[in-house]
Design an enzyme around this catalytic site. Structure first.
Site, PDB file in Angstrom:
ATOM      1  N   LYS A  80       0.843  -1.199   0.000  1.00 35.60           N
ATOM      2  CA  LYS A  80       0.000   0.000   0.000  1.00 35.60           C
ATOM      3  C   LYS A  80       0.875   1.245   0.000  1.00 35.60           C
ATOM      4  O   LYS A  80       1.855   1.311   0.764  1.00 35.60           O
ATOM      5  CB  LYS A  80      -0.918  -0.027   1.226  1.00 35.60           C
ATOM      6  CG  LYS A  80      -1.946   1.108   1.271  1.00 35.60           C
ATOM      7  CD  LYS A  80      -2.889   0.951   2.460  1.00 35.60           C
ATOM      8  CE  LYS A  80      -3.931   2.064   2.510  1.00 35.60           C
ATOM      9  NZ  LYS A  80      -4.876   1.908   3.634  1.00 35.60           N
ATOM     10  N   SER A 160      -9.869   2.422   2.781  1.00 33.18           N
ATOM     11  CA  SER A 160      -8.961   3.064   1.860  1.00 33.18           C
ATOM     12  C   SER A 160      -8.046   2.087   1.115  1.00 33.18           C
ATOM     13  O   SER A 160      -7.441   2.447   0.106  1.00 33.18           O
ATOM     14  CB  SER A 160      -8.087   4.069   2.639  1.00 33.18           C
ATOM     15  OG  SER A 160      -7.252   3.390   3.588  1.00 33.18           O
ATOM     16  N   SER A 184     -10.402   0.275   7.171  1.00 28.36           N
ATOM     17  CA  SER A 184      -9.803   0.336   5.836  1.00 28.36           C
ATOM     18  C   SER A 184      -9.100  -0.927   5.375  1.00 28.36           C
ATOM     19  O   SER A 184      -8.637  -0.998   4.245  1.00 28.36           O
ATOM     20  CB  SER A 184      -8.833   1.521   5.741  1.00 28.36           C
ATOM     21  OG  SER A 184      -9.535   2.739   5.690  1.00 28.36           O
TER      22      SER A 184
END
Length: 494
Positions: A80, A160, A184
């Site tokens: 990420k 997210s 998330s």
């Protein structure tokens, strides 16, 4: 040969160790999958095929020399783009950090490289991890690989960590890192039919992770199975003296401890989570999960989490307040974007840089946070929210006197189409209604795929455990996984 991109962490690791295939062959297969899917799914901000190959060659050389292999040897993963990666652009999906190349490696990513993993690239996300649909990235929306039958409308992969969830579901990587501030990891996992666990706050170091809300942010793994999440979490976790909130505890052998038997365990069902007007597919999935854990030997008990109704407003005071403080460092002075209009002074540069660099959702949360921290409103909002947070944590402590784990839905609906909720921030924030309470209490919580709704889209079930009891959460997740028998995957259209 088996399609290597269909294999998870455990199978890749054992195949490389046995010589069934090489780590380079695995890396090449996933690199090709990433390159083919990137134009359609936009799951990555930066791809690093050479980094994946370099790590793979190192593993193959070590195996040929008879050297011991790490627990992720030969496994290429997605990172990420919130984790600092030395020599590779790290942006938090924001223009304000575009072009920023760290001179250091985050503790979590370094732990993964030490375990033998390789990096396929930096995954897209909601800007500064603020969002539930991956529509706030400055580098374009991530598109879910799932589609409704007979409908080509692009669906949200959750947020997210939407780049992570989309990439795993599309078989672009066997696993990826995520971060979870209010859901998330768990919500995107539910939206795309994969597994993901947010460990106890402090279990994984936050050093080198771009901060959103420091008292809530926690890194965790996302993968296609509970076992793979356990393997990856073992590699990610550990005490880090560079992070003052890091837990100084040994890392348990979570993979070795996996056990799907729930005999002698009590599973709590929070009555407050039965919301009025709950999606019938989500309610049915929850009932299925209760039946599955009962079948695994658990006793089902009703519990109460009375302050649940205040969790979302509490979160949306505390998280923006901390974001307002954390994001003040992005001012155009030291790194990242600098917008300096002709004849501008220092204050003008700050304003121009932030106006150009931050997206609308980030600006909205900074303004909320700055407001609740201001002199006239600090006690009315922020102090009050911290008191309610304490009550929410106490609710869980009392509930765990009567049960070992808690079962709830992960998200209130299946995936929605991009654009369906983006005009209404409050509707978007409601996506976190089931995931935020565990984040406020700092508890380990996991989403496991539970089946499909009537539109053929994945639904997830959430297991919440006591602080430090990731093993109990993983074991309950494994019991659910085995009984759900979830094998669905998105039909390839990209």
């Amino acid at each position: 040969m088996t399609d290597l991109t269909e294999l998870g962490i455990a199978d890749i690791r054992s195949g490389v160790a046995a010589g069934t295939f090489t780590a380079v062959e695995v890396a090449e297969a996933f690199n090709a999958a990433v390159a083919a899917a990137q134009p359609a799914l936009n799951a990555f901000i930066v791809t690093t095929p050479e980094a994946a190959l370099a790590a793979a060659r190192k593993v193959d050389t070590a195996r040929a020399a008879g050297q011991p292999l790490g627990k992720l040897a030969g496994v290429p993963i997605g990172m990420k783009d919130l984790f600092a990666t030395k020599g590779v652009q790290t942006t938090a999906a924001s223009r304000i950090l575009e072009g920023f190349t760290p001179e250091y490696e985050s503790t979590v990513s370094q732990n993964l490289w030490n375990a033998g993993a390789g990096m396929l690239g930096k995954l897209n996300l909601d800007q500064f991890a603020m969002g539930s649909s991956n529509e706030t990235s400055a580098f374009g929306n991530v598109i879910s690989p799932w589609r409704r039958p007979g409908d080509t409308a692009p669906l949200a992969p959750g947020g997210s960590s939407g780049g992570s969830s989309a990439a795993i579901a599309a078989r672009l990587c066997p696993a990826a890192t995520g971060t979870d501030t209010g859901g998330s990891i768990r919500q995107p996992a539910a939206f795309t039919g994969i597994a993901g666990i947010k460990p106890t706050y402090g279990r994984c170091s936050r050093w080198g992770v771009v901060a959103f809300a420091s008292s809530l942010d926690q890194a965790g793994p996302m993968a296609r199975s509970v076992q793979d999440c356990a393997i990856m979490l073992e590699a990610m976790a550990g005490f880090d003296p560079k992070d003052s909130t890091s837990l100084n505890l040994p890392v348990p052998a979570w993979e070795a401890g996996l056990n799907p038997s729930m005999a002698g365990k009590k599973v709590g069902i929070p009555r407050e989570y039965r919301l009025d007007g709950m999606d019938p597919d989500v309610a049915r999935s929850w009932d299925d999960g209760i039946a599955w854990l009962k079948d695994a030997g658990a006793e089902i008990v009703e519990i109460s989490l009375p302050h649940t109704r205040y969790a979302l407003p509490t979160y949306y005071i505390i998280a923006p307040a901390e974001a307002s403080s954390n994001l003040a460092r992005y001012d155009g002075v030291r790194y990242g974007l600098r917008d300096l209009p002709d004849g501008a002074g220092l204050q003008d540069m700050y304003a121009a840089t932030r106006a150009a660099g931050f997206g609308p959702e980030v600006k909205r949360r900074i303004m909320i946070g700055t407001y609740v921290l201001s002199a006239g409103f600090y006690d009315a909002y922020y102090t009050q929210a911290q008191k309610v947070r304490t009550l929410i944590a106490r609710d869980f402590e009392l509930a765990f006197q009567h049960c070992d784990v808690i079962l709830a839905p992960t998200a209130p609906t299946a995936a929605f189409a991009l654009g369906e909720k983006s005009d209404d921030p409050l509707a978007m924030y409601l996506n976190d209604v089931f995931s935020v309470p565990a984040s406020l209490a700092g508890l380990p919580a996991m989403s496991v795929p539970a089946g499909l709704d009537r539109q053929g889209l994945p639904l997830g079930l959430q297991v919440i455990g006591r602080a430090f009891d990731e093993q109990g959460v993983l074991n309950a997740g494994l019991a659910l996984e085995q009984r759900a028998g979830f094998t669905a995957k998105p039909a390839k259209w990209w």
